[in-house]
Write a protein that holds these residues in place. Structure first.
Motif, PDB file in Angstrom:
ATOM      1  N   SER A 226       5.384  18.451   2.970  1.00  0.00           N
ATOM      2  CA  SER A 226       5.711  17.196   2.273  1.00  0.00           C
ATOM      3  C   SER A 226       6.389  17.481   0.936  1.00  0.00           C
ATOM      4  O   SER A 226       7.323  16.778   0.535  1.00  0.00           O
ATOM      5  CB  SER A 226       4.431  16.375   2.050  1.00  0.00           C
ATOM      6  N   GLU A 227       5.944  18.510   0.225  1.00  0.00           N
ATOM      7  CA  GLU A 227       6.536  18.845  -1.060  1.00  0.00           C
ATOM      8  C   GLU A 227       7.970  19.338  -0.884  1.00  0.00           C
ATOM      9  O   GLU A 227       8.868  18.986  -1.673  1.00  0.00           O
ATOM     10  CB  GLU A 227       5.683  19.923  -1.739  1.00  0.00           C
ATOM     11  N   ILE A 228       8.190  20.121   0.155  1.00  0.00           N
ATOM     12  CA  ILE A 228       9.554  20.616   0.411  1.00  0.00           C
ATOM     13  C   ILE A 228      10.461  19.458   0.808  1.00  0.00           C
ATOM     14  O   ILE A 228      11.619  19.371   0.364  1.00  0.00           O
ATOM     15  CB  ILE A 228       9.550  21.699   1.504  1.00  0.00           C
ATOM     16  N   GLU A 229       9.941  18.562   1.635  1.00  0.00           N
ATOM     17  CA  GLU A 229      10.736  17.396   2.041  1.00  0.00           C
ATOM     18  C   GLU A 229      11.093  16.540   0.834  1.00  0.00           C
ATOM     19  O   GLU A 229      12.207  16.023   0.714  1.00  0.00           O
ATOM     20  CB  GLU A 229       9.969  16.577   3.076  1.00  0.00           C
ATOM     21  N   MET A 230      10.127  16.384  -0.086  1.00  0.00           N
ATOM     22  CA  MET A 230      10.400  15.621  -1.295  1.00  0.00           C
ATOM     23  C   MET A 230      11.507  16.294  -2.115  1.00  0.00           C
ATOM     24  O   MET A 230      12.418  15.638  -2.639  1.00  0.00           O
ATOM     25  CB  MET A 230       9.138  15.513  -2.132  1.00  0.00           C
ATOM     26  N   LEU A 231      11.422  17.613  -2.252  1.00  0.00           N
ATOM     27  CA  LEU A 231      12.472  18.337  -2.967  1.00  0.00           C
ATOM     28  C   LEU A 231      13.839  18.085  -2.343  1.00  0.00           C
ATOM     29  O   LEU A 231      14.831  17.845  -3.026  1.00  0.00           O
ATOM     30  CB  LEU A 231      12.175  19.837  -2.939  1.00  0.00           C
ATOM     31  N   GLN A 232      13.889  18.137  -1.020  1.00  0.00           N
ATOM     32  CA  GLN A 232      15.156  17.934  -0.314  1.00  0.00           C
ATOM     33  C   GLN A 232      15.692  16.526  -0.535  1.00  0.00           C
ATOM     34  O   GLN A 232      16.888  16.333  -0.802  1.00  0.00           O
ATOM     35  CB  GLN A 232      14.973  18.204   1.178  1.00  0.00           C
ATOM     36  N   VAL A 233      14.804  15.538  -0.432  1.00  0.00           N
ATOM     37  CA  VAL A 233      15.233  14.138  -0.598  1.00  0.00           C
ATOM     38  C   VAL A 233      15.761  13.908  -2.012  1.00  0.00           C
ATOM     39  O   VAL A 233      16.840  13.337  -2.220  1.00  0.00           O
ATOM     40  CB  VAL A 233      14.069  13.188  -0.277  1.00  0.00           C
ATOM     41  N   VAL A 234      14.998  14.346  -3.011  1.00  0.00           N
ATOM     42  CA  VAL A 234      15.433  14.135  -4.393  1.00  0.00           C
ATOM     43  C   VAL A 234      16.682  14.975  -4.699  1.00  0.00           C
ATOM     44  O   VAL A 234      17.577  14.539  -5.424  1.00  0.00           O
ATOM     45  CB  VAL A 234      14.287  14.470  -5.365  1.00  0.00           C
ATOM     46  N   GLY A 235      16.737  16.184  -4.152  1.00  0.00           N
ATOM     47  CA  GLY A 235      17.949  16.991  -4.323  1.00  0.00           C
ATOM     48  C   GLY A 235      19.174  16.287  -3.772  1.00  0.00           C
ATOM     49  O   GLY A 235      20.254  16.321  -4.376  1.00  0.00           O
ATOM     50  N   GLU A 236      19.019  15.621  -2.624  1.00  0.00           N
ATOM     51  CA  GLU A 236      20.125  14.855  -2.046  1.00  0.00           C
ATOM     52  C   GLU A 236      20.507  13.686  -2.946  1.00  0.00           C
ATOM     53  O   GLU A 236      21.689  13.380  -3.131  1.00  0.00           O
ATOM     54  CB  GLU A 236      19.722  14.351  -0.655  1.00  0.00           C
ATOM     55  N   MET A 237      19.486  13.047  -3.529  1.00  0.00           N
ATOM     56  CA  MET A 237      19.771  11.943  -4.459  1.00  0.00           C
ATOM     57  C   MET A 237      20.566  12.437  -5.666  1.00  0.00           C
ATOM     58  O   MET A 237      21.547  11.808  -6.084  1.00  0.00           O
ATOM     59  CB  MET A 237      18.462  11.315  -4.941  1.00  0.00           C
ATOM     60  N   ILE A 238      20.137  13.567  -6.243  1.00  0.00           N
ATOM     61  CA  ILE A 238      20.851  14.117  -7.398  1.00  0.00           C
ATOM     62  C   ILE A 238      22.263  14.526  -7.011  1.00  0.00           C
ATOM     63  O   ILE A 238      23.230  14.300  -7.751  1.00  0.00           O
ATOM     64  CB  ILE A 238      20.067  15.306  -7.996  1.00  0.00           C
ATOM     65  N   SER A 239      22.401  15.135  -5.847  1.00  0.00           N
ATOM     66  CA  SER A 239      23.731  15.531  -5.372  1.00  0.00           C
ATOM     67  C   SER A 239      24.642  14.321  -5.256  1.00  0.00           C
ATOM     68  O   SER A 239      25.789  14.333  -5.736  1.00  0.00           O
ATOM     69  CB  SER A 239      23.607  16.236  -4.021  1.00  0.00           C
ATOM     70  N   ASN A 240      24.138  13.248  -4.614  1.00  0.00           N
ATOM     71  CA  ASN A 240      24.935  12.028  -4.468  1.00  0.00           C
ATOM     72  C   ASN A 240      25.261  11.414  -5.825  1.00  0.00           C
ATOM     73  O   ASN A 240      26.362  10.910  -6.047  1.00  0.00           O
ATOM     74  CB  ASN A 240      24.207  11.016  -3.594  1.00  0.00           C
ATOM     75  N   ASP A 241      24.295  11.465  -6.735  1.00  0.00           N
ATOM     76  CA  ASP A 241      24.530  10.890  -8.051  1.00  0.00           C
ATOM     77  C   ASP A 241      25.578  11.689  -8.815  1.00  0.00           C
ATOM     78  O   ASP A 241      26.412  11.121  -9.530  1.00  0.00           O
ATOM     79  CB  ASP A 241      23.222  10.864  -8.840  1.00  0.00           C
ATOM     80  N   ARG A 242      25.528  13.005  -8.675  1.00  0.00           N
ATOM     81  CA  ARG A 242      26.551  13.831  -9.316  1.00  0.00           C
ATOM     82  C   ARG A 242      27.947  13.504  -8.792  1.00  0.00           C
ATOM     83  O   ARG A 242      28.912  13.393  -9.557  1.00  0.00           O
ATOM     84  CB  ARG A 242      26.247  15.313  -9.080  1.00  0.00           C
ATOM     85  N   VAL A 243      28.056  13.372  -7.484  1.00  0.00           N
ATOM     86  CA  VAL A 243      29.346  13.034  -6.878  1.00  0.00           C
ATOM     87  C   VAL A 243      29.824  11.681  -7.390  1.00  0.00           C
ATOM     88  O   VAL A 243      30.999  11.498  -7.736  1.00  0.00           O
ATOM     89  CB  VAL A 243      29.234  13.037  -5.339  1.00  0.00           C
ATOM     90  N   ARG A 244      28.872  10.729  -7.444  1.00  0.00           N
ATOM     91  CA  ARG A 244      29.233   9.387  -7.929  1.00  0.00           C
ATOM     92  C   ARG A 244      29.696   9.444  -9.377  1.00  0.00           C
ATOM     93  O   ARG A 244      30.723   8.855  -9.741  1.00  0.00           O
ATOM     94  CB  ARG A 244      28.031   8.448  -7.808  1.00  0.00           C
ATOM     95  N   ARG A 245      28.945  10.176 -10.199  1.00  0.00           N
ATOM     96  CA  ARG A 245      29.322  10.265 -11.608  1.00  0.00           C
ATOM     97  C   ARG A 245      30.679  10.944 -11.777  1.00  0.00           C
ATOM     98  O   ARG A 245      31.502  10.523 -12.591  1.00  0.00           O
ATOM     99  CB  ARG A 245      28.267  11.044 -12.390  1.00  0.00           C
ATOM    100  N   ALA A 246      30.883  12.022 -11.004  1.00  0.00           N
ATOM    101  CA  ALA A 246      32.175  12.721 -11.091  1.00  0.00           C
ATOM    102  C   ALA A 246      33.314  11.801 -10.682  1.00  0.00           C
ATOM    103  O   ALA A 246      34.382  11.786 -11.315  1.00  0.00           O
ATOM    104  CB  ALA A 246      32.156  13.975 -10.213  1.00  0.00           C
ATOM    105  N   SER A 247      33.091  11.012  -9.626  1.00  0.00           N
ATOM    106  CA  SER A 247      34.121  10.083  -9.170  1.00  0.00           C
ATOM    107  C   SER A 247      34.379   9.013 -10.220  1.00  0.00           C
ATOM    108  O   SER A 247      35.530   8.672 -10.520  1.00  0.00           O
ATOM    109  CB  SER A 247      33.694   9.431  -7.853  1.00  0.00           C
ATOM    110  N   GLU A 248      33.287   8.492 -10.788  1.00  0.00           N
ATOM    111  CA  GLU A 248      33.450   7.462 -11.813  1.00  0.00           C
ATOM    112  C   GLU A 248      34.130   8.031 -13.056  1.00  0.00           C
ATOM    113  O   GLU A 248      34.970   7.362 -13.661  1.00  0.00           O
ATOM    114  CB  GLU A 248      32.084   6.870 -12.176  1.00  0.00           C
ATOM    115  N   ASP A 249      33.752   9.254 -13.426  1.00  0.00           N
ATOM    116  CA  ASP A 249      34.393   9.877 -14.583  1.00  0.00           C
ATOM    117  C   ASP A 249      35.876  10.102 -14.323  1.00  0.00           C
ATOM    118  O   ASP A 249      36.712   9.900 -15.213  1.00  0.00           O
ATOM    119  CB  ASP A 249      33.726  11.219 -14.912  1.00  0.00           C
ATOM    120  N   LYS A 250      36.182  10.526 -13.088  1.00  0.00           N
ATOM    121  CA  LYS A 250      37.582  10.751 -12.748  1.00  0.00           C
ATOM    122  C   LYS A 250      38.353   9.434 -12.758  1.00  0.00           C
ATOM    123  O   LYS A 250      39.473   9.348 -13.273  1.00  0.00           O
ATOM    124  CB  LYS A 250      37.687  11.419 -11.373  1.00  0.00           C
TER     125      LYS A 250
END
Length: 755
Positions: A226-250
């Motif tokens: 469960s802890e590893i799954e949580m890491l993966q889920v939140v990591g995916e959220m951060i990854s998506n947020d980074r992409v979104r921020r980069a796109s918005e910044d661009k």
């Protein structure tokens, strides 16, 4: 809960089933059947009277085991709910906030799994470095973020290989790391890490962009699924947020460029050609609002374009034959004024829609510079032509003046022919002055400021300009003499006067009128100057007035701007008055414009006077008893009339002359007998060997021999051509008899005077 309880009961049934060996199984099944019917969600009751003592003991043991398992399951369920709640809270943050603090996310997740440290690393510098970009630590754990910046990825090869393969890194005990991870192991031990878990973070194109992880610095531990799954889920959220921020910044970055570009940028539909977006520069330059633009097409702002011609231009883009095209055109503003532009056009696919992108550059200034360059090149060509004409014309005038002076010298004072010869000399002198004016106009005279009486230049300019004035324009001049001198370059004063007089001509050429040129002196006191910040003192005032069309207030405010002109196309570049203004200001003077529409214009130039000084003339300072001599002179010129005239003149004054009309032969003669000559007089432009090269060769043979260069070209041109061999004196043809003889004595006697 009911399901868990029922599973526990079923386990008891399995236990009872094993008692069939003792022969009591049938009764036990019947008893448990009745118990199952009594089972509830929270609890169930067993009456001891209903069971034999041995069976009751077995059931009690089984029931206790069920209760222990139930508490464990409940504990795990509670922990799972805690993790789910943490993930839900993080999800809510990313859903409702544009700029989520990653440290807050790490704190929520770290506290939920009882980690000591949580972090996000990011790959940087094109994949060569990796840095800890955000970190959370509990109150008992030392932060490491400052020491984990710009780390070389290459030294963590084992770690990065696991992540690039898409594997989660779960290390229950740091001491158990394999030998190939020795670098990573030491790094973790230096940070007091006992156990850790990390998952990769991906970019939009599924390239590894970093990782997220938990550290436990207190103990080794087993990381649950469960802890590893949580890491993966939140990591995916951060990854998506980074992409979104980069796109918005661009988007914000390019949006800023789009809106703040000094060039016009347009987007318009491929099929309808309607504008769908334009930037602020386009709105400012053309004068339309965005709402007005959205109703227009490029054909509305490009008056030179027609639907057919534009379709022909863009077909290369539509057919895919070219990625972009560049062409020049003219833009029409909302106020119907025009300006030159250069258009860079592309066809792009934007959100499944084909749009033309046009970047438009205002090239009005460049076009004016091109016109100025063409004008400059034209003037250079005229200057080159003028220089050639002047050279030939001076060679023609030289013998005319020389022979005429000799005739005048030979005639008795009462000879009736003397008046006629004087007329020849006067005509030749006027022709000489005309050549000088041509050279001045074509800028082939030397540019240097010196004390100058400008009345002579004004008279020359008026003489030169009068030929181009129509008879409908009356010229009145009032040029006072002996007003004093100004420190200026003659060419610049000539340019000022010519521009002002030419402007007056253009103002009156249609209806005629009066041109007045007045030169006077004024004294400016502390507070009485025509311009508020004029320094007190004496000034020359040049006033050029006309009775032409005049100017309104708006034109008067812009008349001195570069390239501003009220003249028709081909009549001027708009540079004249701005050049005049620049020259006057450089001379510490002032330019005042007075004008009314329909009533003519007056331009007043104020130039500061200097204290008159006697012009230095080194020739006059040398005492000359006579102009005669007996020295030996080598005379070189390819023009026979010139060389014959000079030979006769020099012989008259006692000199021994060796005339040569071939420069190579003259050099050979000098080489054979260098000590047989006291002076060399040579022309500049000659076939086979030019004058400058002849001087250089002669100076090699005998460095001390004086040389006079006598040429029909201007001194500016000659100075530009002579590099290694400088003559002792340069004289400009046609040179008068007395000037030539004085300079001969000067160069011959100079060594004697210096000793």
């Amino acid at each position: 809960t009911r399901s868990i309880l029922m599973m526990g009961v079923l386990l008891c049934l399995v236990y009872v089933w094993s008692r069939r060996i003792s022969g009591q199984i049938e009764k036990s099944i019947e008893t448990f059947s009745s118990l199952l019917e009594k089972a509830s969600i929270d609890s169930f009751t067993i009456n001891p009277k209903d069971l034999p003592l041995s069976e009751f003991r077995d059931i009690a043991v089984s029931t206790n085991k069920i209760l222990i398992d139930r508490r464990q399951v409940e504990k795990e369920l509670k922990y799972s709910n805690l993790l789910e709640a943490a993930v839900a809270e993080v999800s809510r943050l990313f859903a409702f906030y544009d700029k989520v603090e990653y440290k807050t996310v790490l704190q929520i997740m770290g506290e939920s799994v009882s980690a000591n440290r949580a972090y996000v690393f990011k790959i940087q510098n094109g994949g060569d470095k990796i840095s800890n970009t955000v970190e959370w630590c509990d109150s008992e754990t030392l932060p490491q973020i400052d020491m984990l910046q710009n780390l070389e990825i290459g030294i963590f090869s084992w770690w990065m290989a696991q992540l690039r393969n898409g594997e989660n890194i779960i290390i229950e005990n740091i001491d158990d790391l394999p030998i190939e991870a020795s670098t990573e192991k030491k790094n973790f031990q230096d940070q007091k890490i006992r156990s850790l878990a990390a998952v990769p973070i991906w970019s939009r194109n599924r390239r590894l962009s970093g990782f997220m992880g938990f550290d436990d610095t207190d103990k080794t531990r087993v990381w649950s699924e469960s802890e590893i799954e949580m890491l993966q889920v939140v990591g995916e959220m951060i990854s998506n947020d980074r992409v979104r921020r980069a796109s918005e910044d661009k988007i914000a970055y390019f949006g800023h460029i789009f809106e703040n570009s000094i060039n016009e940028i347009y987007l318009f539909d491929r099929d309808t050609l309607n504008f769908v977006q334009v930037n602020q520069a386009a709105q400012n330059n053309l004068g339309y609002t965005l709402a007005e633009f959205l109703k227009l097409t490029p054909l509305d702002v490009h008056p030179k374009l027609t639907p057919r011609s534009f379709s022909k231009q863009i077909r290369f883009l539509i057919n895919g034959e070219k990625d972009s095209i560049v062409f020049e055109s003219i833009h029409k503003r909302k106020d119907h004024s025009f300006y030159d532009v250069e258009v860079h056009l592309q066809l792009l696919n934007y959100e499944q829609k084909m749009l033309f992108t046009a970047i438009v550059i205002d090239i009005s200034y460049r076009k004016k510079l091109e016109i100025q360059l063409q004008q400059t090149q034209k003037m250079e060509a005229i200057g080159t032509l003028a220089g050639g004409i002047a050279h030939d014309f001076n060679n023609i005038l030289f013998p005319v003046i020389g022979f005429s002076e000799m005739i005048m010298h030979d005639l008795p004072e009462d000879s009736p022919i003397k008046k006629q010869v004087q007329a020849i000399l006067d005509g030749a002198s006027r022709a000489k002055n005309l050549v000088q004016q041509i050279l001045t106009f074509s800028r082939q005279t030397e540019d240097e400021a010196r004390p100058l009486k400008i009345e002579f230049i004004l008279n020359e300019v008026l003489t030169l300009a009068r030929a181009s004035f129509p008879s409908t324009i009356k010229i009145t001049k009032d040029i006072q003499k002996r007003l004093g001198m100004v420190m200026a370059d003659p060419t610049q004063i000539h340019q000022v006067a010519m521009n002002l007089i030419t402007n007056a001509l253009h103002a009156m050429e249609e209806n005629g009128g009066d041109l007045r040129v007045i030169l006077s002196r004024i004294d400016v006191a502390d507070t009485s100057g025509p311009v508020s910040d004029m320094l007190p003192g004496p000034y020359l005032c040049l006033e050029v007035s006309d009775t032409g069309t005049g100017m309104d207030a708006y034109t008067r405010t812009r008349i001195l701007e570069p390239y501003f002109t009220t003249k028709a196309k081909g009549k001027g570049t708009g540079l004249g008055l701005s050049v005049v203004h620049g020259i006057v200001k450089n001379l510490q003077g002032e330019l005042v414009v007075e004008s009314q529409a329909g009533k003519g214009s007056s331009f007043l130039v104020y130039l500061p006077l200097i204290i008159p000084k006697k012009e230095e003339n080194t020739i006059e300072t040398i005492p000359l008893v006579q102009l005669t001599g007996n020295e030996r002179i080598l005379l070189v010129d390819d023009e026979r009339p010139v060389i014959e005239m000079l030979e006769q003149m020099l012989l008259r004054f006692g000199y021994q002359v060796t005339p040569m009309d071939q420069s190579l032969e003259a050099l050979n003669l000098f080489g054979r007998m260098p000590d047989e000559f006291d002076l060399v007089i040579t022309d500049m432009t000659m076939p086979e060997l030019t004058g400058d090269k002849l001087i250089m060769e002669i100076k090699k043979l005998r460095p001390d021999i004086p040389v006079i260069l006598c040429t029909g070209f201007s001194e500016k041109i000659i100075n530009g051509r002579i590099n290694n061999a400088k003559p002792d004196k340069i004289l400009m043809k046609p040179v008068a008899k007395d000037e030539l003889l004085k300079n001969i004595r000067f160069v011959l006697d100079k060594p004697k005077l210096l000793t």
